[in-house]
Design a protein around this motif. Sequence first.
Motif, short mmCIF file in Angstrom:
data_model
loop_
_atom_site.label_atom_id
_atom_site.label_comp_id
_atom_site.label_asym_id
_atom_site.label_seq_id
_atom_site.Cartn_x
_atom_site.Cartn_y
_atom_site.Cartn_z
N CYS A 4 0.75 -1.04 -0.17
CA CYS A 4 0.06 0.08 -0.15
C CYS A 4 0.87 1.19 -0.06
O CYS A 4 1.55 1.45 1.00
N LEU A 5 0.96 1.90 -1.10
CA LEU A 5 1.81 3.32 -1.26
C LEU A 5 1.09 4.26 -0.59
O LEU A 5 1.96 5.04 0.09
N CYS A 6 -0.11 4.28 -0.42
CA CYS A 6 -0.80 5.44 0.34
C CYS A 6 -0.43 5.68 1.53
O CYS A 6 -0.30 6.61 2.43
N ALA A 35 -5.03 -0.17 2.66
CA ALA A 35 -6.38 0.08 1.83
C ALA A 35 -7.41 1.05 2.50
O ALA A 35 -8.70 1.08 2.17
N SER A 36 -6.83 2.04 3.21
CA SER A 36 -7.83 2.94 3.68
C SER A 36 -7.79 4.11 2.85
O SER A 36 -8.54 5.22 3.12
N GLN A 37 -7.20 4.56 1.86
CA GLN A 37 -7.35 5.57 0.77
C GLN A 37 -7.93 5.07 -0.46
O GLN A 37 -8.99 5.11 -0.64
N CYS A 38 -6.82 4.79 -1.15
CA CYS A 38 -7.46 4.68 -2.79
C CYS A 38 -8.12 3.32 -2.77
O CYS A 38 -8.91 3.04 -3.65
N GLY A 39 -7.55 2.49 -2.21
CA GLY A 39 -8.02 1.07 -2.05
C GLY A 39 -7.65 0.03 -3.29
O GLY A 39 -7.97 -0.94 -3.41
N LYS A 40 -6.77 0.56 -3.84
CA LYS A 40 -6.24 -0.01 -5.19
C LYS A 40 -5.20 -1.45 -4.63
O LYS A 40 -5.11 -2.18 -5.28
N CYS A 41 -4.85 -1.25 -3.39
CA CYS A 41 -3.93 -2.47 -2.85
C CYS A 41 -5.09 -3.44 -2.20
O CYS A 41 -4.50 -4.55 -1.66
FE1 FES Z 1 -3.48 1.24 -0.46
FE2 FES Z 1 -3.95 3.48 -1.79
S1 FES Z 1 -2.44 1.95 -2.28
S2 FES Z 1 -4.97 2.78 -0.24
#
Ligand code: FES
Length: 56
Positions: A4-6, A35-41
């Motif tokens: 998760c980069l975010c 996964a608490s921001q963009c959710g891509k992960c």
């Molecule tokens: Fe995990 Fe965006 S990469 S929330």
Amino acid sequence: MYVCLCQGVTDGHIRDAIYEGCCSYREVRVATGVASQCGKCACTAKQIVRETISDL
Ligand code: FES
């Protein structure tokens, strides 16, 4: 590896959260913020949780 980069969460952070007592994806998400921001992960994170729990 960063999952998760975010939130800057790695696969190691996810495994540690499980070793420290999290027993579901939901709990790992609360503990690490994955996964608490963009959710891509979310898919990758869920998979790591599943694999780690089944290896316990
Ligand atoms: Fe995990 Fe965006 S990469 S929330």
